[in-house]
Motif scaffolding. Structure first.
Motif, PDB file in Angstrom:
ATOM      1  N   GLY A 117      -6.726  -8.004  -2.448  1.00  0.00           N
ATOM      2  CA  GLY A 117      -7.933  -7.371  -3.353  1.00  0.00           C
ATOM      3  C   GLY A 117      -8.065  -6.042  -2.875  1.00  0.00           C
ATOM      4  N   LEU A 118      -9.155  -5.450  -3.534  1.00  0.00           N
ATOM      5  CA  LEU A 118      -9.307  -4.126  -3.112  1.00  0.00           C
ATOM      6  C   LEU A 118      -9.861  -4.108  -1.747  1.00  0.00           C
ATOM      7  N   ALA A 119      -9.593  -2.692  -1.068  1.00  0.00           N
ATOM      8  CA  ALA A 119     -10.038  -2.693   0.288  1.00  0.00           C
ATOM      9  C   ALA A 119     -11.527  -2.711   0.498  1.00  0.00           C
ATOM     10  N   GLY A 120     -12.455  -2.308  -0.580  1.00  0.00           N
ATOM     11  CA  GLY A 120     -13.702  -2.511  -0.453  1.00  0.00           C
ATOM     12  C   GLY A 120     -14.329  -3.829  -0.400  1.00  0.00           C
ATOM     13  N   THR A 121     -13.588  -4.585  -0.637  1.00  0.00           N
ATOM     14  CA  THR A 121     -14.118  -6.033  -0.743  1.00  0.00           C
ATOM     15  C   THR A 121     -13.724  -6.821   0.574  1.00  0.00           C
ATOM     16  N   ARG A 122     -12.958  -6.178   1.484  1.00  0.00           N
ATOM     17  CA  ARG A 122     -12.294  -6.901   2.600  1.00  0.00           C
ATOM     18  C   ARG A 122     -13.287  -6.639   3.661  1.00  0.00           C
ATOM     19  N   GLY A 123     -14.199  -7.429   4.271  1.00  0.00           N
ATOM     20  CA  GLY A 123     -15.030  -7.245   5.363  1.00  0.00           C
ATOM     21  C   GLY A 123     -16.533  -6.956   4.808  1.00  0.00           C
ATOM     22  N   THR A 135     -26.531   5.327   1.781  1.00  0.00           N
ATOM     23  CA  THR A 135     -26.117   3.890   2.585  1.00  0.00           C
ATOM     24  C   THR A 135     -25.941   3.135   1.511  1.00  0.00           C
ATOM     25  N   GLY A 136     -26.015   3.283   0.002  1.00  0.00           N
ATOM     26  CA  GLY A 136     -25.780   2.448  -1.117  1.00  0.00           C
ATOM     27  C   GLY A 136     -26.704   1.323  -1.168  1.00  0.00           C
ATOM     28  N   THR A 189     -19.980  -4.445   5.510  1.00  0.00           N
ATOM     29  CA  THR A 189     -20.707  -3.187   6.216  1.00  0.00           C
ATOM     30  C   THR A 189     -22.050  -3.587   6.558  1.00  0.00           C
ATOM     31  N   THR A 190     -22.651  -3.357   7.906  1.00  0.00           N
ATOM     32  CA  THR A 190     -24.260  -3.559   8.142  1.00  0.00           C
ATOM     33  C   THR A 190     -24.673  -2.177   8.506  1.00  0.00           C
ATOM     34  N   ILE A 191     -25.896  -1.897   8.012  1.00  0.00           N
ATOM     35  CA  ILE A 191     -26.486  -0.744   8.479  1.00  0.00           C
ATOM     36  C   ILE A 191     -27.771  -0.818   9.259  1.00  0.00           C
ATOM     37  N   ALA A 192     -27.828  -0.421  10.397  1.00  0.00           N
ATOM     38  CA  ALA A 192     -28.964  -0.891  11.590  1.00  0.00           C
ATOM     39  C   ALA A 192     -30.303   0.035  10.795  1.00  0.00           C
ATOM     40  N   ASP A 193     -31.416  -0.588  11.030  1.00  0.00           N
ATOM     41  CA  ASP A 193     -32.765  -0.186  10.857  1.00  0.00           C
ATOM     42  C   ASP A 193     -33.028   1.446  11.247  1.00  0.00           C
ATOM     43  N   GLY A 194     -32.475   1.826  12.414  1.00  0.00           N
ATOM     44  CA  GLY A 194     -32.631   3.061  12.817  1.00  0.00           C
ATOM     45  C   GLY A 194     -31.781   4.036  11.967  1.00  0.00           C
ATOM     46  N   VAL A 195     -30.663   3.782  11.439  1.00  0.00           N
ATOM     47  CA  VAL A 195     -29.723   4.593  10.782  1.00  0.00           C
ATOM     48  C   VAL A 195     -30.745   5.062   9.299  1.00  0.00           C
ATOM     49  N   VAL A 196     -31.234   4.016   8.666  1.00  0.00           N
ATOM     50  CA  VAL A 196     -32.028   4.265   7.449  1.00  0.00           C
ATOM     51  C   VAL A 196     -33.388   5.186   7.931  1.00  0.00           C
ATOM     52  N   GLU A 197     -33.895   4.908   9.142  1.00  0.00           N
ATOM     53  CA  GLU A 197     -35.139   5.503   9.651  1.00  0.00           C
ATOM     54  C   GLU A 197     -34.731   7.107   9.648  1.00  0.00           C
ATOM     55  N   LYS A 198     -33.698   7.309  10.488  1.00  0.00           N
ATOM     56  CA  LYS A 198     -33.369   8.720  10.632  1.00  0.00           C
ATOM     57  C   LYS A 198     -33.111   9.483   9.115  1.00  0.00           C
ATOM     58  N   ILE A 199     -32.371   8.669   8.354  1.00  0.00           N
ATOM     59  CA  ILE A 199     -32.186   9.519   6.899  1.00  0.00           C
ATOM     60  C   ILE A 199     -33.596   9.698   6.338  1.00  0.00           C
ATOM     61  N   ARG A 225     -39.979   9.395  14.263  1.00  0.00           N
ATOM     62  CA  ARG A 225     -41.174   9.253  14.499  1.00  0.00           C
ATOM     63  C   ARG A 225     -42.119   9.331  13.082  1.00  0.00           C
ATOM     64  N   GLY A 226     -42.687   8.160  13.068  1.00  0.00           N
ATOM     65  CA  GLY A 226     -43.728   7.970  11.682  1.00  0.00           C
ATOM     66  C   GLY A 226     -42.990   7.243  10.429  1.00  0.00           C
ATOM     67  N   VAL A 227     -41.689   6.798  10.979  1.00  0.00           N
ATOM     68  CA  VAL A 227     -40.869   6.121   9.923  1.00  0.00           C
ATOM     69  C   VAL A 227     -40.460   4.559  10.222  1.00  0.00           C
ATOM     70  N   LYS A 228     -40.815   3.429   9.419  1.00  0.00           N
ATOM     71  CA  LYS A 228     -40.171   2.310   9.684  1.00  0.00           C
ATOM     72  C   LYS A 228     -39.585   1.901   8.622  1.00  0.00           C
ATOM     73  N   ALA A 229     -38.431   1.187   8.819  1.00  0.00           N
ATOM     74  CA  ALA A 229     -37.703   0.667   7.863  1.00  0.00           C
ATOM     75  C   ALA A 229     -37.223  -0.973   8.065  1.00  0.00           C
ATOM     76  N   GLU A 230     -37.347  -1.593   6.912  1.00  0.00           N
ATOM     77  CA  GLU A 230     -36.661  -2.980   6.927  1.00  0.00           C
ATOM     78  C   GLU A 230     -35.682  -3.146   6.327  1.00  0.00           C
ATOM     79  N   VAL A 231     -34.419  -3.393   6.654  1.00  0.00           N
ATOM     80  CA  VAL A 231     -33.107  -3.277   6.149  1.00  0.00           C
ATOM     81  C   VAL A 231     -32.564  -4.737   6.031  1.00  0.00           C
ATOM     82  N   GLY A 232     -32.422  -5.100   4.756  1.00  0.00           N
ATOM     83  CA  GLY A 232     -31.626  -6.185   4.422  1.00  0.00           C
ATOM     84  C   GLY A 232     -30.015  -6.025   3.924  1.00  0.00           C
ATOM     85  N   GLU A 233     -29.523  -7.000   3.406  1.00  0.00           N
ATOM     86  CA  GLU A 233     -28.146  -6.798   2.904  1.00  0.00           C
ATOM     87  C   GLU A 233     -27.681  -5.932   1.862  1.00  0.00           C
ATOM     88  N   VAL A 234     -28.519  -5.700   0.788  1.00  0.00           N
ATOM     89  CA  VAL A 234     -28.390  -4.843  -0.279  1.00  0.00           C
ATOM     90  C   VAL A 234     -29.975  -3.972  -0.473  1.00  0.00           C
TER      91      VAL A 234
END
Length: 158
Positions: A26-32, A129-130, A34-44, A85-94
């Motif tokens: 299959g396509l490379a994008g479907t192999r594996g 992040t998508g 990707t998880t994104i940490a709450d802190g990454v989304v908070e920084k963005i 500072r001042g940012v709180k994120a809850e990150v799920g799979e999508v």
């Protein structure tokens, strides 16, 4: 005759590409995964919110004061915490949901600033992040008055 040979070469190239795709499963994008940490989304989100005109600072007065003290202490990570500072994120799979606490400049329309912050944060987080941003809750904790001094503690040593 040159056209026929060229077409044969293209067909060979096409079959090679097809065999590579089949071999890999299959396509490379479907192999594996990707998880994104709450802190990454908070920084963005924190950086995107600060880019909006009318946002003076992020977080409550108390958290900004503690952050300023922490930033001056060697070995505590310096400015790392100020980005989130001042940012709180809850990150799920999508999907992700964000809570922001902001301080606005005096004289700006709070509704307009909040709307602009919401738009900028959603665009930045979704683009980078998508993830689908399902909500951005904004709490305005203070208004920066023109005559207010910056809230930084005085150094103990001189």
């Amino acid at each position: 005759m040159t056209d026929t040979t060229h077409s044969g070469e293209l067909a060979t190239d096409e079959s090679r590409r097809t065999s590579v795709t089949k071999r890999g499963g299959g396509l490379a994008g479907t192999r594996g995964r990707t998880t994104i940490a709450d802190g990454v989304v908070e920084k963005i989100a924190g950086l995107a919110a600060r880019d909006v005109d009318g946002v003076h600072a992020m977080g409550s007065g108390l958290s900004r004061t503690f952050g300023a003290v922490r930033d001056r202490v060697p070995g505590t990570g310096g400015g790392k915490s100020s980005v989130t500072r001042g940012v709180k994120a809850e990150v799920g799979e999508v999907q992700t949901a964000l809570d922001l606490e902001i301080v606005v400049d005096y004289g700006v329309s709070i509704a307009d600033v909040a709307g602009d912050v919401r738009e900028n944060v959603i665009a930045a987080v979704e683009r980078m992040t998508g993830l689908e941003v399902v909500e951005v809750n904004i709490a305005v904790s203070d208004v920066k008055l023109p005559e207010d001094e910056e809230e930084e503690p005085e150094p103990r040593l001189q």
